[in-house]
Write an enzyme that holds these catalytic residues in place. Structure first.
Site, PDB file in Angstrom:
ATOM      1  N   PRO A  95       0.825  -1.219   0.000  1.00  0.00           N
ATOM      2  CA  PRO A  95       0.000   0.000   0.000  1.00  0.00           C
ATOM      3  C   PRO A  95       0.860   1.271   0.000  1.00  0.00           C
ATOM      4  CG  PRO A  95      -0.719  -1.531   1.718  1.00  0.00           C
ATOM      5  CD  PRO A  95       0.592  -2.033   1.211  1.00  0.00           C
ATOM      6  N   GLU A 122       2.202  -8.569   8.862  1.00  0.00           N
ATOM      7  CA  GLU A 122       2.147  -7.103   8.946  1.00  0.00           C
ATOM      8  C   GLU A 122       3.155  -6.445   8.022  1.00  0.00           C
ATOM      9  OE1 GLU A 122      -0.776  -7.891  10.501  1.00  0.00           O
ATOM     10  OE2 GLU A 122       0.688  -8.826  11.836  1.00  0.00           O
ATOM     11  N   ARG A 160      -2.708  -8.920 -20.676  1.00  0.00           N
ATOM     12  CA  ARG A 160      -3.705  -8.570 -21.700  1.00  0.00           C
ATOM     13  C   ARG A 160      -3.211  -7.494 -22.657  1.00  0.00           C
ATOM     14  NH1 ARG A 160      -8.622  -7.833 -20.865  1.00  0.00           N
ATOM     15  NH2 ARG A 160      -8.921  -6.034 -22.151  1.00  0.00           N
ATOM     16  N   ASP A 175      -9.669  -0.792 -24.845  1.00  0.00           N
ATOM     17  CA  ASP A 175      -9.891  -0.806 -23.403  1.00  0.00           C
ATOM     18  C   ASP A 175     -10.113   0.594 -22.854  1.00  0.00           C
ATOM     19  OD1 ASP A 175      -9.683  -3.473 -23.221  1.00  0.00           O
ATOM     20  OD2 ASP A 175      -7.839  -3.514 -22.059  1.00  0.00           O
TER      21      ASP A 175
HETATM   22  C1  9WO Z   1      -1.182  -4.823   8.382  1.00  0.00           C
HETATM   23  C2  9WO Z   1      -1.455  -4.071   9.491  1.00  0.00           C
HETATM   24  C3  9WO Z   1      -1.965  -4.398  10.749  1.00  0.00           C
HETATM   25  C4  9WO Z   1      -2.138  -3.390  11.684  1.00  0.00           C
HETATM   26  C5  9WO Z   1      -1.799  -2.092  11.379  1.00  0.00           C
HETATM   27  C6  9WO Z   1      -1.278  -1.777  10.129  1.00  0.00           C
HETATM   28  C7  9WO Z   1      -1.114  -2.787   9.211  1.00  0.00           C
HETATM   29  N1  9WO Z   1      -0.664  -2.740   7.982  1.00  0.00           N
HETATM   30  C8  9WO Z   1      -0.666  -3.969   7.506  1.00  0.00           C
HETATM   31  C9  9WO Z   1      -0.195  -4.257   6.195  1.00  0.00           C
HETATM   32  O1  9WO Z   1       0.064  -3.340   5.415  1.00  0.00           O
HETATM   33  N2  9WO Z   1      -0.028  -5.567   5.900  1.00  0.00           N
HETATM   34  C10 9WO Z   1       0.447  -5.928   4.596  1.00  0.00           C
HETATM   35  C11 9WO Z   1      -0.396  -7.044   4.067  1.00  0.00           C
HETATM   36  C12 9WO Z   1       1.880  -6.340   4.597  1.00  0.00           C
HETATM   37  C13 9WO Z   1       2.313  -6.562   3.178  1.00  0.00           C
HETATM   38  C14 9WO Z   1       1.355  -7.478   2.437  1.00  0.00           C
HETATM   39  N3  9WO Z   1      -0.003  -7.105   2.702  1.00  0.00           N
HETATM   40  C15 9WO Z   1      -0.679  -6.282   1.866  1.00  0.00           C
HETATM   41  C16 9WO Z   1      -0.324  -5.838   0.617  1.00  0.00           C
HETATM   42  N4  9WO Z   1      -1.869  -5.786   2.139  1.00  0.00           N
HETATM   43  N5  9WO Z   1      -2.267  -4.989   1.170  1.00  0.00           N
HETATM   44  C17 9WO Z   1      -1.354  -5.010   0.217  1.00  0.00           C
HETATM   45  C18 9WO Z   1      -1.478  -4.250  -0.983  1.00  0.00           C
HETATM   46  C19 9WO Z   1      -0.520  -4.308  -1.965  1.00  0.00           C
HETATM   47  C20 9WO Z   1      -0.669  -3.544  -3.103  1.00  0.00           C
HETATM   48  N6  9WO Z   1      -1.754  -2.751  -3.271  1.00  0.00           N
HETATM   49  C21 9WO Z   1      -2.703  -2.691  -2.338  1.00  0.00           C
HETATM   50  C22 9WO Z   1      -2.587  -3.427  -1.166  1.00  0.00           C
END
Ligand code: 9WO
Length: 265
Positions: A95, A122, A160, A175
């Site tokens: 993220p 995490e 794609r 697209d």
């Molecule tokens: C877990 C968490 C728990 C308590 C407070 C903060 C927290 N952050 C996270 C977190 O970011 N966990 C991630 C889970 C760790 C890396 C893999 N995970 C992930 C990747 N979740 N969301 C993504 C992601 C990747 C790309 N685009 C959107 C979401």
């Protein structure tokens, strides 16, 4: 030579979702791309095959160990090179990354291979990211349970776009977002569904009128739903025809709104 994806993941089976189904399944069978998974658990040294540990500084949850990940990345890079990949990047799906859009999909498509790291828990020890990751990529502003779905979203969006993957060579260019506009509405049989009739122009057989209507719908929907996108598109230049179609759409939309509001107020 085919584009090569190597994915570091604790859940390699999840990738069956793209390699065994639909357009991305067929494209893999036809060797438009290669996809190989590496499980960090297979690069652990201890009997418990530990891939995570508690975070320094405390707090909830666990953090992925740098060492098994680094060994998996090294194996993945070796396979890339052995497969003839010359231009490769290591991407961590997170993220905190650059937001994925059509521009980034095209940019990454210029390379010949990608190593994708899908994290769990995490997160990943930051020293692994500093040592091995070239770019962080996000597919949207939300947190998931892991990076596997984002990695699959990235792979799907790239596959794609590969020439020949979609039957009709024009398909990928049609697209949404390719021309900076949202998609126009689609219809198929029956002609009347639950009292709702297909727009007459689509049954006219006149390709000029049909293309004009579709462009107008795309412009109008972008105006209604994504004014930010439309502003960009206007900055990049609109033809006289496009301006006329959009103005006509706005006028019809506003006239319709006035009609709907009759009796109110
Ligand atoms: C877990 C968490 C728990 C308590 C407070 C903060 C927290 N952050 C996270 C977190 O970011 N966990 C991630 C889970 C760790 C890396 C893999 N995970 C992930 C990747 N979740 N969301 C993504 C992601 C990747 C790309 N685009 C959107 C979401």
């Amino acid at each position: 030579m085919a584009f090569e994806f190597d994915v570091i993941t604790l859940f390699p089976d999840m990738f069956d979702a793209i390699t065994k189904h639909g357009v991305t399944g067929r494209a893999k069978e036809n060797e438009f791309y290669g996809l190989y998974t590496w499980n960090p658990r297979d690069f652990t040294e201890n009997v418990y095959r530990t891939v995570d540990d508690r975070p320094y500084g405390g707090g909830p949850g666990m953090v992925m160990l740098a060492d098994p990940l680094e060994k998996a990345v090294t194996a993945a890079k070796l396979r890339q090179t052995a497969s003839g990949v010359s231009e490769m990047k290591v991407i961590y799906l997170s993220p905190q990354g650059r937001l994925l859009d059509h521009e980034l999909v095209k940019e990454l498509g210029q390379l010949s291979g990608l190593v994708l790291i899908s994290g769990r828990y995490e997160g990943v020890d930051d020293r692994l990211i500093k040592r091995q990751v070239d770019e962080e990529v996000s597919i949207g502003e939300y947190v998931l349970s892991g990076g596997e779905l984002p990695a699959m979203v990235l792979i799907d969006s790239m596959v794609r776009q590969m020439p020949g993957v979609l039957g009709d060579p024009e398909s990928a260019n049609q697209d949404s977002f390719v021309n900076g506009l949202l998609d126009f509405p689609h219809y198929t049989r029956p002609k009347v569904y639950q009292g709702d009739i297909v727009p007459e122009v689509l049954m006219s057989g006149d390709p000029v009128r049909i293309n004009r209507w579709r462009l107008q719908q795309a412009l109008g929907r972008t105006w209604l739903r994504r004014p930010d996108l439309l502003a960009l598109r206007i900055k990049r230049g609109m033809t006289a025809e496009e301006n006329k179609l959009l103005e006509e759409f706005k006028k019809a939309y506003k006239a319709n709104q006035n009609k709907m509001n009759q009796g109110k107020e």
